[in-house]
Write an enzyme that holds these catalytic residues in place. Structure first.
Site, PDB file in Angstrom:
ATOM      1  N   ASP A  43       0.868  -1.182   0.000  1.00 50.00           N
ATOM      2  CA  ASP A  43       0.000   0.000   0.000  1.00 50.00           C
ATOM      3  C   ASP A  43       0.902   1.228   0.000  1.00 50.00           C
ATOM      4  OD1 ASP A  43      -2.717   1.348   0.555  1.00 50.00           O
ATOM      5  OD2 ASP A  43      -1.456   2.118   2.173  1.00 50.00           O
ATOM      6  N   GLU A  48      -1.177  -1.428  -6.200  1.00 44.85           N
ATOM      7  CA  GLU A  48      -2.430  -0.813  -6.623  1.00 44.85           C
ATOM      8  C   GLU A  48      -2.312  -0.299  -8.052  1.00 44.85           C
ATOM      9  OE1 GLU A  48      -3.651   2.064  -3.304  1.00 44.85           O
ATOM     10  OE2 GLU A  48      -1.553   1.580  -3.005  1.00 44.85           O
ATOM     11  N   ASP A  93      -2.800   1.234   7.059  1.00 39.63           N
ATOM     12  CA  ASP A  93      -2.068   0.974   5.816  1.00 39.63           C
ATOM     13  C   ASP A  93      -1.744  -0.512   5.665  1.00 39.63           C
ATOM     14  OD1 ASP A  93      -2.174   3.672   5.431  1.00 39.63           O
ATOM     15  OD2 ASP A  93      -0.087   4.064   6.003  1.00 39.63           O
TER      16      ASP A  93
END
Ligand SMILES: [Zn+2]
Length: 383
Positions: free
Chosen positions: A193, A275, A358
């Site tokens: 992340d 991501e 996170d």
């Protein structure tokens, strides 16, 4: 895979003087060629060479350097055209775009100049280069780099290198062509992340906060505020220098984080799940304005560092949809805005699972990586 390796040159005083006049001569010539390209409208390399080659060469540049100068100019116009087409300079009729289109591209006296193997040769044992200059060939210019960089250069360097001068320091940007390593079938994924307080958090619970990077950014922002009010030449110069220093520091931090993440994935036989970019942009926009200190280029940079380090080790990388990763419970799958009571905390309103926000998001990214990999490789398994 192509990769650019940057090494610092340590020229003697005389060598540096020769490099400086050479870079200046190349960029003077580039400005001449650029003006010609602008007035004639011939911006492609071949056409531009017909108009300018003789004159550029007559300015004390050898045949090779002259060709590189002309190619550099043609490439700059191609890039400008692409940028305009992509809307990077604003819509048609915008002041910025009009300004860029109304005059020739200008090269600074110290703008980067490409050198090919005939103009620049490397000695990987002595760690020196020999460079063509307008005042003769300069031999035994020392260069330094990390052991990893030096090894990569010795094994894989190919093609041109760019000579660059920044803040009085000399660098060579060398292109390396690294053979592909087959990607190993991953046994699970490390989810990553990307954030601001924590530059990267992993599903294993590691949080890379980039020691000092945010502090440096904050200090520089304060300094910028004070200097911008002055707006003098020297203040501008200092600002530019600080910005570059910050960028170098950020790149160094990103390298170290990427290295650790890839090493951990490799050691445990896993792939890396990241991501999709869209999500990162959205999130940067959504966060409080003062938090947008971590520019999106830094995200892109970290991602690209992870991608190439992973590729070099045969570690799989997958990109996943980041929607709701921060609100979803990585233990039970419950999605709720209320799961996220604070910036750093995640606490599931359904099952009570609690984790650093996170790290929880990274765990979601990891499981999406597993699912995504299974879908995209289902055909391989069936075969
Ligand atoms: Zn839960």
């Amino acid at each position: 895979m192509k990769l650019v390796v940057q090494v610092r040159l340590w020229p003697t005083f005389e060598q540096a003087a020769a490099l400086e006049v050479t870079l200046r001569a190349c960029n003077d010539a580039a400005n001449f060629a650029s003006a010609t390209a602008f007035t004639t409208g011939d911006r492609r390399e071949y056409a531009l060479r017909k108009h300018t080659y003789r004159e550029v060469k007559a300015r004390g540049l050898g045949a090779q350097a002259a060709q590189h100068v002309i190619k550099k100019v043609a490439d700059a116009y191609t890039t400008l055209k692409a940028n305009i087409r992509a809307g990077n300079l604003g819509p048609e009729g915008s002041a910025r775009r009009a300004r860029a289109e109304s005059k020739p591209i200008v090269f600074r006296a110290d703008a980067a100049q490409p050198f090919d193997d005939r103009c620049l040769s490397w000695d990987h044992t002595a760690h020196t280069v020999s460079i063509w200059t307008t005042v003769g060939r300069v031999k035994n210019v020392a260069f330094v780099g990390s052991p990893d960089q030096l090894k990569m250069l010795a094994l894989y360097r190919k093609g041109e290198s760019d000579l660059v001068c920044r803040d009085g320091m000399w660098f060579l940007y060398a292109t390396c062509e690294i053979p592909d390593v087959p990607v190993a079938e991953p046994d699970g994924f490390v989810g990553v992340d990307l954030g601001i307080a924590n530059i990267a958090a992993t599903s294993d619970g590691a949080r890379h906060c980039g020691k000092g990077l945010n502090a440096v950014r904050h200090r520089n922002r304060e300094l910028r505020r004070r200097l911008q009010a002055k707006a003098t030449r020297s203040a501008k110069r200092l600002l530019k220098k600080r910005r570059r220093k910050e960028a170098r520091f950020a790149a160094d931090t990103n390298h170290r984080i990427a290295k650790r993440i890839v090493a951990e994935a490799e050691r445990t036989g896993r792939g890396i799940a990241l991501e999709d970019l869209g999500g990162i942009r959205d999130r940067v926009r959504l966060r409080k304005p003062q938090r947008v200190t971590l520019h999106s280029w830094s995200f892109h940079q970290l991602r690209s560092f992870i991608a190439y380090k992973a590729a070099r080790r045969g570690v799989a990388v997958i990109h996943v949809d980041p929607a709701y990763t921060s609100q979803t419970c990585s233990a039970c799958g419950h999605v709720d805005k209320a799961n996220r009571p604070g910036q750093a905390t995640f606490s599931c309103t359904s099952c009570g699972f609690a984790e650093h926000a996170d790290v929880n998001a990274a765990r979601n990214i990891a499981s999406r990586g597993v699912a995504g990999w299974a879908v995209s490789h289902a055909a391989d398994d069936a075969a």
